[in-house]
Design an enzyme around this catalytic site. Structure first.
Site, PDB file in Angstrom:
ATOM      1  N   GLY A  19      11.125  -0.523  -2.503  1.00 44.20           N
ATOM      2  CA  GLY A  19      11.876  -0.983  -1.350  1.00 44.20           C
ATOM      3  C   GLY A  19      12.167  -2.464  -1.400  1.00 44.20           C
ATOM      4  CG  MET A  21       8.524  -5.349   2.282  1.00 44.25           C
ATOM      5  SD  MET A  21       8.006  -6.034   3.867  1.00 44.25           S
ATOM      6  CE  MET A  21       6.235  -6.126   3.640  1.00 44.25           C
ATOM      7  CB  ALA A  22       6.105  -2.677  -0.349  1.00 42.35           C
ATOM      8  CG  ASP A 148      14.172  -0.376   9.373  1.00 42.41           C
ATOM      9  OD1 ASP A 148      15.386  -0.114   9.479  1.00 42.41           O
ATOM     10  OD2 ASP A 148      13.601  -0.538   8.274  1.00 42.41           O
TER      11      ASP A 148
END
Length: 498
Positions: A19, A21-22, A148
């Protein structure tokens, strides 16, 4: 290329996704006696591993998600750090996210039914309503806002479960990191008008996002999409929503007002909370005389991804078949002589079963003398072991259970069984258990016996007191006094004058 690797107590078997950030990994958590649980491990990407802002956002996600326990929210089990890598361990949902479902439905020309679209939105509203109403231990509202709600963050299992995941940018009152004014966080195309403007948001921004998902599931097309992100943001700000029934003739016009209220530009014109949105959808299904359940959704998703479901079943069946001999023997032992043994114990019984009917193994326990007869069938599979008492006669069963028999050193080497240093696992050592240490008897000097206590001699009753009159004499004196008082007093002569 990713290769399965050990990460702390988790064994990472597959990379699921990467994704913003991870990255997500499918993992296994192993325990004793063959226990294993599928998990998902989420790690911060290496390029953000030293970014304090992203680390704080990552930690906030875990702190918020761990407080949420609901059937429509993916639970988080652990937040940790291994070799400088922050990670979150969460439940693995065997299924697909809503983005994959909508894309596959479009390519295969098998769109969601109206009932399933409404049912999915109802389940999303259940999870949102729980998160919005969540309080701390003292009853203070946490005011959790997901911010989100987009197709990749809605998971649908092959069993028909619907779960919300990824609270990475969620907002809560107890959150350490706060969002700066004017900073936009979320997925473009699934934000509310106030969210894209960088204004303060509350739970109604999640209702707007859920309304976008409902509109797209009903129509089969994106709602706020443009040639660029800027174009998409401008469309969200305008909040111009076409009626779903005008884009899809299968959609009844009765659901249009429900969608319009959820997608109102002004938050005050939207539903009060997610529960009110859910009730409106439930009333629509009831009025229309139709509905959907987790079972019907499960059949739809499994048919949509039939190839993948069949592949998963084949892999699971192959894994079971590879462990079949050991599993069968473990079940035999569980039925026969108590708890399930270790894998090494199963190998011991399997090795002895191949020797034949005549072999027996003597228990290390000294008394009573016991043996375990491991026989084989025609196919070479072990029969149920029988514990017998040699002294009581051949085949006489014992009422008590016993531990697994020990092996000699040669048998242990042949069976590939290692010896343990722990004395509690002496079943793998050929020696008898060590004798218990003798404790010397403590002796104390005997105390002298006391003489039996004697009763005191009775005190003699006193006789008549000396010098005092008896009762008869007292009675006589009383009579005499009475006679004297009864006589008239004699008159004395008057005294003569001097």
């Amino acid at each position: 290329m990713f290769r399965p690797t050990q990460f702390g107590k988790y064994y990472l078997t597959e990379r699921i996704a990467v994704g913003g950030m991870a990255e997500l990994f499918k993992a296994k958590l192993f325990g004793v006696s063959g226990f294993e649980k599928p998990m998902v491990v989420k790690q911060i990407l290496p390029k953000y591993a030293r970014n304090a802002e992203f680390i704080k956002m990552f930690i906030d996600e875990a702190k918020i998600a761990v407080t949420l326990t609901h059937g429509n929210i993916v639970p988080v089990y652990e937040l940790g750090k291994i070799e400088g890598v922050y990670f979150i361990a969460m439940e693995y949902v065997a299924g697909k996210d809503l983005a994959d479902i909508l894309e596959t439905a479009r390519t295969r020309n098998a769109p969601l039914t109206i009932e399933h679209a409404v049912y999915l939105t109802i389940e999303i509203c259940k999870g949102l309503d729980y998160a919005h109403r969540r309080t701390d231990a003292e009853g203070n509202p946490l005011r959790v806002v997901h911010r989100d709600i987009s197709p990749p963050n809605i998971l649908c299992s092959f069993d028909g479960e619907v779960k919300i995941t990824d609270f990475g940018i969620a907002k809560a009152t107890h959150k350490l990191g706060s969002t700066e004014a004017g900073v936009v966080k979320g997925t473009f195309g699934y934000m509310s008008p106030e969210q894209v403007r960088g204004l303060p948001v509350n739970h109604k921004t999640d209702i707007f996002s859920a309304g976008i998902l409902l509109h797209e599931m009903l129509t089969g097309r994106r709602l706020f999409v443009g040639e660029s992100e800027y174009d998409a943001i401008e469309r969200v700000k305008a909040a111009k929503v076409p009626a779903p029934s005008s884009l899809n003739p299968r959609v009844p016009a009765a659901i249009d007002p429900i969608v319009f209220k959820a997608l109102a530009k002004d938050p005050a014109d939207r539903y009060t909370d997610a529960n009110e949105f859910q009730l409106a959808l439930s009333r629509f299904l009831f009025t229309a005389g139709s509905g959907a359940t987790a079972s019907t959704l499960s059949r739809y998703v499994q048919q949509l991804f039939a190839d993948e479901v069949e592949k998963r079943r084949a892999e699971a069946s192959e894994e079971i078949m590879s462990q079949l001999p050991q599993r069968e023997l473990d079940n035999t032992l569980r039925e026969g002589i108590g708890p399930r043994p270790r894998s090494e114990d199963s190998q011991i019984f399997a090795a002895r079963a191949e020797i034949g009917n005549a072999e027996t193994a003597v228990s290390p326990h000294p008394a009573p003398e016991m043996v375990v007869a491991a026989t084989t069938t025609v196919e070479g599979r072990a029969k149920r072991p029988q514990v017998v008492d040699v002294g009581a006669g051949k085949g006489a069963p014992l009422s008590s259970t016993m531990a697994l028999p020990s092996l000699s050193a040669a048998e242990a080497v042949a069976a590939g069984v290692r010896e343990y240093d722990d004395e509690k696992t002496n079943v793998f050592k050929g020696a008898r258990p060590p004798p218990k240490p003798e404790v010397p008897e403590l002796r104390f000097p005997a105390k002298p016996e006391k003489e039996p206590r004697r009763m005191a001699e009775p005190i003699p009753s006193p006789g008549p007191l000396q010098g005092f009159p008896s009762s008869e004499e007292l009675a006589g004196l009383v009579d005499a006094l009475d006679e004297i008082e009864a006589k008239p007093a004699a008159k004395l002569p008057a005294p003569s004058p001097a």
